[in-house]
Scaffold this active site. Structure first.
Site, PDB file in Angstrom:
ATOM      1  N   ASP A  81      48.547  87.155  74.726  1.00 16.10           N
ATOM      2  CA  ASP A  81      49.176  86.392  75.813  1.00 16.10           C
ATOM      3  C   ASP A  81      50.395  87.153  76.333  1.00 16.10           C
ATOM      4  O   ASP A  81      51.253  87.577  75.546  1.00 16.10           O
ATOM      5  CB  ASP A  81      49.589  85.024  75.240  1.00 16.10           C
ATOM      6  CG  ASP A  81      50.044  84.038  76.298  1.00 16.10           C
ATOM      7  OD1 ASP A  81      49.546  84.115  77.441  1.00 16.10           O
ATOM      8  OD2 ASP A  81      50.878  83.167  75.963  1.00 16.10           O
ATOM      9  N   GLY A 180      56.968  75.891  79.406  1.00 16.60           N
ATOM     10  CA  GLY A 180      57.947  75.044  78.744  1.00 16.60           C
ATOM     11  C   GLY A 180      57.828  73.568  79.091  1.00 16.60           C
ATOM     12  O   GLY A 180      56.855  73.126  79.702  1.00 16.60           O
ATOM     13  N   SER A 213      50.794  72.638  80.073  1.00 16.53           N
ATOM     14  CA  SER A 213      51.046  71.508  79.171  1.00 16.53           C
ATOM     15  C   SER A 213      51.423  70.266  79.973  1.00 16.53           C
ATOM     16  O   SER A 213      51.997  70.360  81.061  1.00 16.53           O
ATOM     17  CB  SER A 213      52.194  71.846  78.199  1.00 16.53           C
ATOM     18  OG  SER A 213      51.708  72.637  77.140  1.00 16.53           O
TER      19      SER A 213
HETATM   20  P1  13P Z   1      52.995  75.706  78.513  1.00 14.09           P
HETATM   21  O1  13P Z   1      54.438  76.058  78.242  1.00 14.09           O
HETATM   22  O2  13P Z   1      52.872  74.778  79.676  1.00 14.09           O
HETATM   23  O3  13P Z   1      52.306  75.193  77.324  1.00 14.09           O
HETATM   24  O4  13P Z   1      52.247  77.070  78.970  1.00 14.09           O
HETATM   25  C1  13P Z   1      51.784  77.995  78.020  1.00 14.09           C
HETATM   26  C2  13P Z   1      51.343  79.277  78.631  1.00 14.09           C
HETATM   27  O5  13P Z   1      51.156  79.415  79.822  1.00 14.09           O
HETATM   28  C3  13P Z   1      51.121  80.407  77.699  1.00 14.09           C
HETATM   29  O6  13P Z   1      50.798  81.590  78.368  1.00 14.09           O
HETATM   30  O1  G3H Z   2      53.964  81.775  77.654  1.00 10.00           O
HETATM   31  C1  G3H Z   2      54.526  81.731  76.573  1.00 10.00           C
HETATM   32  C2  G3H Z   2      53.880  81.010  75.448  1.00 10.00           C
HETATM   33  O2  G3H Z   2      54.225  79.649  75.463  1.00 10.00           O
HETATM   34  C3  G3H Z   2      54.238  81.687  74.157  1.00 10.00           C
HETATM   35  O3  G3H Z   2      55.562  81.462  73.837  1.00 10.00           O
HETATM   36  O4  G3H Z   2      56.549  83.734  73.592  1.00 10.00           O
HETATM   37  O5  G3H Z   2      57.636  81.739  72.545  1.00 10.00           O
HETATM   38  O6  G3H Z   2      55.483  82.665  71.622  1.00 10.00           O
HETATM   39  P1  G3H Z   2      56.352  82.467  72.833  1.00 10.00           P
HETATM   40 ZN    ZN Z   3      51.778  81.911  80.229  1.00 14.79          ZN
END
Ligand code: 13P
Ligand code: G3H
Ligand code: ZN
Length: 316
Positions: A81, A180, A213
């Site tokens: 990610d 977030g 989310s």
């Molecule tokens: P949320 O913060 O809405 O859960 O999004 C997560 C996300 O896009 C991870 O790449």
């Molecule tokens: O887009 C970010 C995801 O919510 C992952 O978050 O970088 O704190 O692991 P993180």
């Molecule tokens: Zn993301």
């Protein structure tokens, strides 16, 4: 079974979306695999750079391999990610990740194209799928802070040109969401009409929705009632809108924050109600079940519930 996102998107396109969930530890992994086994749904397991430095690259890989042995029916992609170029190469060369995201969306268009093209060449030579991003989400993407006011929706013509020049397999588009718990204030919203415009320029091409989310008010209230101090105005994406997005080619929907809220709520409530306890396995067991329930509910909204047989048939 660990397959590429490309294989999953071929089955899902226009019919349902696949949930992409971030994991950092064994508790989330068990909840995720248990939930998807109950839901009979395919999934994408996301690993961020933050997760890699928190748990360790090898530890995460071992957790996922062990979870697959415990839940052998599951079909999933292991996806990096928001990768930078170096982390993409590391994930691709590991042979474990079947999909990576190169996020150079903060760079000017030509530089984003150049970086993405290099990653695509490296990945495709090794059978790995690539997600790229164009446009900028509001909020915080790992270490990149995007001023809320500067957050721009993805331009449909630019998106089509970007895909043509890079050869990426899927595209994360900025359509009004952000990462977030605090996504929307005032008139901010998900721009479904912009997804439709992008799909017109890129028919049949898989799109990705980040920052998806829901941040349920009830979850925030429960956390605060158990000692949390989250801003009660926290607001996310209405999960009923997933059903508007997947007919328009959104094949992957990213969810991390909601899982973190479930985790926080379970542990806060347990230690509030049982202050004498210090055995974290008691709330841990509750978490496995609550996380699995959360996944089952999301799968229904994503339309992926019960689709495992269809995916398995397409793969064979
Ligand atoms: P949320 O913060 O809405 O859960 O999004 C997560 C996300 O896009 C991870 O790449
Ligand atoms: O887009 C970010 C995801 O919510 C992952 O978050 O970088 O704190 O692991 P993180
Ligand atoms: Zn993301």
């Amino acid at each position: 079974m660990n397959v590429t996102t490309d294989q999953l998107f071929k089955v899902a396109y226009g019919k349902f979306a696949i949930g992409a969930y971030n994991i950092n530890n064994m508790e989330q992994a068990i909840g995720l695999f248990r939930g998807h086994t109950h839901a009979q749904a395919p999934m994408i397991i996301q690993i961020s750079r933050g997760a890699r430095s928190y748990a360790g690259v090898r530890m995460l890989e071992a957790i996922i391999r062990a979870a697959e042995e415990e839940f052998p029916e599951t079909i999933f992609s292991v996806h990096l990610d928001h990768g930078d170029e170096a982390t993409c190469y590391d994930a691709i060369d590991s042979g474990f990740y079947t999909s990576v995201m190169i996020d150079a969306s903060h760079e000017p268009f030509d530089e984003n194209v150049a970086i993405t093209r290099r990653v695509v060449e490296h990945a495709h030579a090794r059978g790995v799928s690539v997600e790229a991003e164009i446009g900028q989400l509001g909020g915080i993407e790992e270490d990149i802070v995007v001023d809320e006011k500067l957050a721009t929706l993805t331009d449909p013509d630019e998106a089509a040109e970007f895909v043509r020049q890079t050869g990426c397999d899927s595209l994360a588009v900025a359509i009004g969401t952000s990462h977030g718990a605090y996504k929307f204030t005032g008139a901010q919203r998900v721009h479904i009409e912009r997804i439709a415009e992008i799909q017109q320029r890129l028919p049949g091409f898989p799109l990705v929705m980040h920052g998806s989310s829901s941040v349920p008010a009830e979850e925030v209230a429960r956390i605060n009632a158990a000692g949390g101090k989250l801003d009660p105005s926290a607001k996310g994406v209405d999960a009923d809108q997933f059903a508007e997005a997947y007919p328009l080619g959104v094949c992957k929907i990213n969810i991390d924050t909601d899982g973190r809220l479930v985790y926080t709520r379970v542990f806060r409530e347990h230690f509030r109600d049982h202050p004498e306890n210090f055995d974290f396995r008691k709330p841990g067991k509750v978490l496995f079940e609550e996380f699995a329930n959360f996944i089952v509910e999301k799968s229904r909204k994503l339309g992926s519930y019960g689709k495992l047989d269809e995916v398995r048939a397409a793969l064979s």
